[in-house]
Design a protein around this motif. Structure first.
Motif, PDB file in Angstrom:
ATOM      1  N   PHE A 127       4.541 -44.759 -66.776  1.00  0.00           N
ATOM      2  CA  PHE A 127       5.427 -43.767 -67.378  1.00  0.00           C
ATOM      3  C   PHE A 127       6.851 -43.977 -66.877  1.00  0.00           C
ATOM      4  O   PHE A 127       7.064 -44.580 -65.831  1.00  0.00           O
ATOM      5  CB  PHE A 127       4.947 -42.333 -67.098  1.00  0.00           C
ATOM      6  CG  PHE A 127       5.104 -41.889 -65.656  1.00  0.00           C
ATOM      7  CD1 PHE A 127       4.185 -42.278 -64.689  1.00  0.00           C
ATOM      8  CD2 PHE A 127       6.175 -41.087 -65.271  1.00  0.00           C
ATOM      9  CE1 PHE A 127       4.334 -41.863 -63.362  1.00  0.00           C
ATOM     10  CE2 PHE A 127       6.322 -40.670 -63.954  1.00  0.00           C
ATOM     11  CZ  PHE A 127       5.399 -41.063 -62.996  1.00  0.00           C
ATOM     12  N   THR A 128       7.793 -43.514 -67.658  1.00  0.00           N
ATOM     13  CA  THR A 128       9.203 -43.624 -67.307  1.00  0.00           C
ATOM     14  C   THR A 128       9.731 -42.239 -66.992  1.00  0.00           C
ATOM     15  O   THR A 128       9.556 -41.315 -67.797  1.00  0.00           O
ATOM     16  CB  THR A 128      10.001 -44.229 -68.484  1.00  0.00           C
ATOM     17  OG1 THR A 128       9.394 -45.462 -68.865  1.00  0.00           O
ATOM     18  CG2 THR A 128      11.443 -44.485 -68.084  1.00  0.00           C
TER      19      THR A 128
ATOM     20  N   ALA B 184       0.835 -34.075 -55.822  1.00  0.00           N
ATOM     21  CA  ALA B 184       1.760 -34.678 -54.863  1.00  0.00           C
ATOM     22  C   ALA B 184       3.177 -34.475 -55.376  1.00  0.00           C
ATOM     23  O   ALA B 184       3.476 -34.737 -56.545  1.00  0.00           O
ATOM     24  CB  ALA B 184       1.478 -36.170 -54.721  1.00  0.00           C
ATOM     25  N   LYS B 185       4.043 -34.011 -54.480  1.00  0.00           N
ATOM     26  CA  LYS B 185       5.446 -33.845 -54.856  1.00  0.00           C
ATOM     27  C   LYS B 185       6.161 -35.171 -54.608  1.00  0.00           C
ATOM     28  O   LYS B 185       6.124 -35.697 -53.490  1.00  0.00           O
ATOM     29  CB  LYS B 185       6.073 -32.749 -54.010  1.00  0.00           C
ATOM     30  CG  LYS B 185       7.505 -32.429 -54.382  1.00  0.00           C
ATOM     31  CD  LYS B 185       8.055 -31.384 -53.416  1.00  0.00           C
ATOM     32  CE  LYS B 185       9.486 -31.021 -53.747  1.00  0.00           C
ATOM     33  NZ  LYS B 185      10.052 -30.165 -52.690  1.00  0.00           N
ATOM     34  N   VAL B 186       6.736 -35.728 -55.651  1.00  0.00           N
ATOM     35  CA  VAL B 186       7.437 -37.004 -55.509  1.00  0.00           C
ATOM     36  C   VAL B 186       8.828 -36.894 -56.116  1.00  0.00           C
ATOM     37  O   VAL B 186       9.062 -36.103 -57.034  1.00  0.00           O
ATOM     38  CB  VAL B 186       6.671 -38.148 -56.205  1.00  0.00           C
ATOM     39  CG1 VAL B 186       5.323 -38.387 -55.550  1.00  0.00           C
ATOM     40  CG2 VAL B 186       6.498 -37.864 -57.683  1.00  0.00           C
ATOM     41  N   THR B 187       9.738 -37.677 -55.580  1.00  0.00           N
ATOM     42  CA  THR B 187      11.099 -37.708 -56.112  1.00  0.00           C
ATOM     43  C   THR B 187      11.217 -38.926 -57.015  1.00  0.00           C
ATOM     44  O   THR B 187      11.021 -40.056 -56.569  1.00  0.00           O
ATOM     45  CB  THR B 187      12.120 -37.785 -54.969  1.00  0.00           C
ATOM     46  OG1 THR B 187      11.881 -36.687 -54.083  1.00  0.00           O
ATOM     47  CG2 THR B 187      13.539 -37.682 -55.500  1.00  0.00           C
ATOM     48  N   LEU B 188      11.489 -38.676 -58.287  1.00  0.00           N
ATOM     49  CA  LEU B 188      11.572 -39.749 -59.272  1.00  0.00           C
ATOM     50  C   LEU B 188      13.015 -40.015 -59.659  1.00  0.00           C
ATOM     51  O   LEU B 188      13.876 -39.145 -59.534  1.00  0.00           O
ATOM     52  CB  LEU B 188      10.763 -39.380 -60.520  1.00  0.00           C
ATOM     53  CG  LEU B 188       9.284 -39.037 -60.291  1.00  0.00           C
ATOM     54  CD1 LEU B 188       8.636 -38.653 -61.619  1.00  0.00           C
ATOM     55  CD2 LEU B 188       8.543 -40.193 -59.656  1.00  0.00           C
ATOM     56  N   GLN B 189      13.236 -41.241 -60.137  1.00  0.00           N
ATOM     57  CA  GLN B 189      14.566 -41.664 -60.577  1.00  0.00           C
ATOM     58  C   GLN B 189      14.564 -41.808 -62.089  1.00  0.00           C
ATOM     59  O   GLN B 189      13.729 -42.534 -62.647  1.00  0.00           O
ATOM     60  CB  GLN B 189      14.874 -43.037 -59.993  1.00  0.00           C
ATOM     61  CG  GLN B 189      15.857 -43.059 -58.846  1.00  0.00           C
ATOM     62  CD  GLN B 189      16.032 -44.486 -58.370  1.00  0.00           C
ATOM     63  OE1 GLN B 189      15.214 -44.984 -57.613  1.00  0.00           O
ATOM     64  NE2 GLN B 189      17.076 -45.134 -58.828  1.00  0.00           N
TER      65      GLN B 189
ATOM     66  N   ASP C 175      10.471 -46.961 -64.168  1.00  0.00           N
ATOM     67  CA  ASP C 175       9.054 -46.981 -64.528  1.00  0.00           C
ATOM     68  C   ASP C 175       8.172 -46.791 -63.299  1.00  0.00           C
ATOM     69  O   ASP C 175       8.467 -47.332 -62.230  1.00  0.00           O
ATOM     70  CB  ASP C 175       8.689 -48.320 -65.173  1.00  0.00           C
ATOM     71  CG  ASP C 175       9.334 -48.499 -66.529  1.00  0.00           C
ATOM     72  OD1 ASP C 175       9.674 -47.479 -67.163  1.00  0.00           O
ATOM     73  OD2 ASP C 175       9.511 -49.644 -66.941  1.00  0.00           O
ATOM     74  N   TYR C 176       7.090 -46.050 -63.490  1.00  0.00           N
ATOM     75  CA  TYR C 176       6.131 -45.803 -62.415  1.00  0.00           C
ATOM     76  C   TYR C 176       4.724 -46.047 -62.958  1.00  0.00           C
ATOM     77  O   TYR C 176       4.486 -45.919 -64.153  1.00  0.00           O
ATOM     78  CB  TYR C 176       6.246 -44.361 -61.916  1.00  0.00           C
ATOM     79  CG  TYR C 176       7.577 -44.032 -61.295  1.00  0.00           C
ATOM     80  CD1 TYR C 176       7.801 -44.207 -59.931  1.00  0.00           C
ATOM     81  CD2 TYR C 176       8.615 -43.557 -62.078  1.00  0.00           C
ATOM     82  CE1 TYR C 176       9.029 -43.919 -59.365  1.00  0.00           C
ATOM     83  CE2 TYR C 176       9.861 -43.269 -61.515  1.00  0.00           C
ATOM     84  CZ  TYR C 176      10.057 -43.452 -60.160  1.00  0.00           C
ATOM     85  OH  TYR C 176      11.279 -43.170 -59.602  1.00  0.00           O
ATOM     86  N   TRP C 177       3.804 -46.378 -62.065  1.00  0.00           N
ATOM     87  CA  TRP C 177       2.400 -46.600 -62.434  1.00  0.00           C
ATOM     88  C   TRP C 177       1.569 -45.542 -61.733  1.00  0.00           C
ATOM     89  O   TRP C 177       1.379 -45.580 -60.514  1.00  0.00           O
ATOM     90  CB  TRP C 177       1.960 -48.008 -62.034  1.00  0.00           C
ATOM     91  CG  TRP C 177       2.708 -49.062 -62.789  1.00  0.00           C
ATOM     92  CD1 TRP C 177       3.902 -49.629 -62.438  1.00  0.00           C
ATOM     93  CD2 TRP C 177       2.356 -49.651 -64.042  1.00  0.00           C
ATOM     94  NE1 TRP C 177       4.288 -50.530 -63.405  1.00  0.00           N
ATOM     95  CE2 TRP C 177       3.364 -50.569 -64.387  1.00  0.00           C
ATOM     96  CE3 TRP C 177       1.252 -49.481 -64.906  1.00  0.00           C
ATOM     97  CZ2 TRP C 177       3.325 -51.325 -65.557  1.00  0.00           C
ATOM     98  CZ3 TRP C 177       1.212 -50.236 -66.072  1.00  0.00           C
ATOM     99  CH2 TRP C 177       2.236 -51.145 -66.386  1.00  0.00           C
ATOM    100  N   PHE C 178       1.058 -44.628 -62.523  1.00  0.00           N
ATOM    101  CA  PHE C 178       0.278 -43.503 -62.016  1.00  0.00           C
ATOM    102  C   PHE C 178      -1.188 -43.913 -61.872  1.00  0.00           C
ATOM    103  O   PHE C 178      -1.795 -44.441 -62.822  1.00  0.00           O
ATOM    104  CB  PHE C 178       0.416 -42.335 -63.005  1.00  0.00           C
ATOM    105  CG  PHE C 178      -0.470 -41.164 -62.708  1.00  0.00           C
ATOM    106  CD1 PHE C 178      -0.226 -40.345 -61.619  1.00  0.00           C
ATOM    107  CD2 PHE C 178      -1.539 -40.868 -63.548  1.00  0.00           C
ATOM    108  CE1 PHE C 178      -1.039 -39.255 -61.353  1.00  0.00           C
ATOM    109  CE2 PHE C 178      -2.361 -39.781 -63.295  1.00  0.00           C
ATOM    110  CZ  PHE C 178      -2.101 -38.977 -62.191  1.00  0.00           C
ATOM    111  N   CYS C 179      -1.767 -43.668 -60.704  1.00  0.00           N
ATOM    112  CA  CYS C 179      -3.187 -43.973 -60.459  1.00  0.00           C
ATOM    113  C   CYS C 179      -4.060 -43.010 -61.265  1.00  0.00           C
ATOM    114  O   CYS C 179      -3.909 -41.794 -61.149  1.00  0.00           O
ATOM    115  CB  CYS C 179      -3.504 -43.829 -58.966  1.00  0.00           C
ATOM    116  SG  CYS C 179      -5.280 -43.759 -58.589  1.00  0.00           S
TER     117      CYS C 179
END
Ligand code: FES
Length: 80
Positions: A51-52, A13-18, A22-26
């Motif tokens: 992950f950050t 999946a293409k996602v735009t991160l900042q 912090d993000y929680w990956f399934c």
């Protein structure tokens, strides 16, 4: 109970991160909000991977859940 993750999709999946966020990956593959955790793993042996983001911009996150470089796609989905 299986320890094999569910293949949510055989493509990243293409996602735009900042950067710095912090993000929680399934990791279980059952979340309805791929590639991120929605809590569906509860009661299983899986837990999300926090992950950050290191930089602003687009990233390709694994949805087949078999990558060796989580949360990022490493191309493993092609051999599933
Ligand atoms: Fe999992 Fe590409 S989507 S390795």
């Amino acid at each position: 109970m299986s320890d094999q993750p569910t293949i949510a999709a055989k493509a990243p999946a293409k996602v735009t991160l900042q950067a710095g966020k912090d993000y929680w990956f399934c990791t279980c593959g059952k979340s309805a909000t791929q590639p991120f955790c929605d809590g569906t793993h509860k009661g299983s042996s899986f837990a999300p991977k926090k992950f950050t983001a290191e930089k602003d911009g687009d990233s390709w996150l694994c949805q087949c859940k078999h990558t060796a470089n989580a949360p990022f796609c490493d191309g493993t989905h092609k051999s599933l």
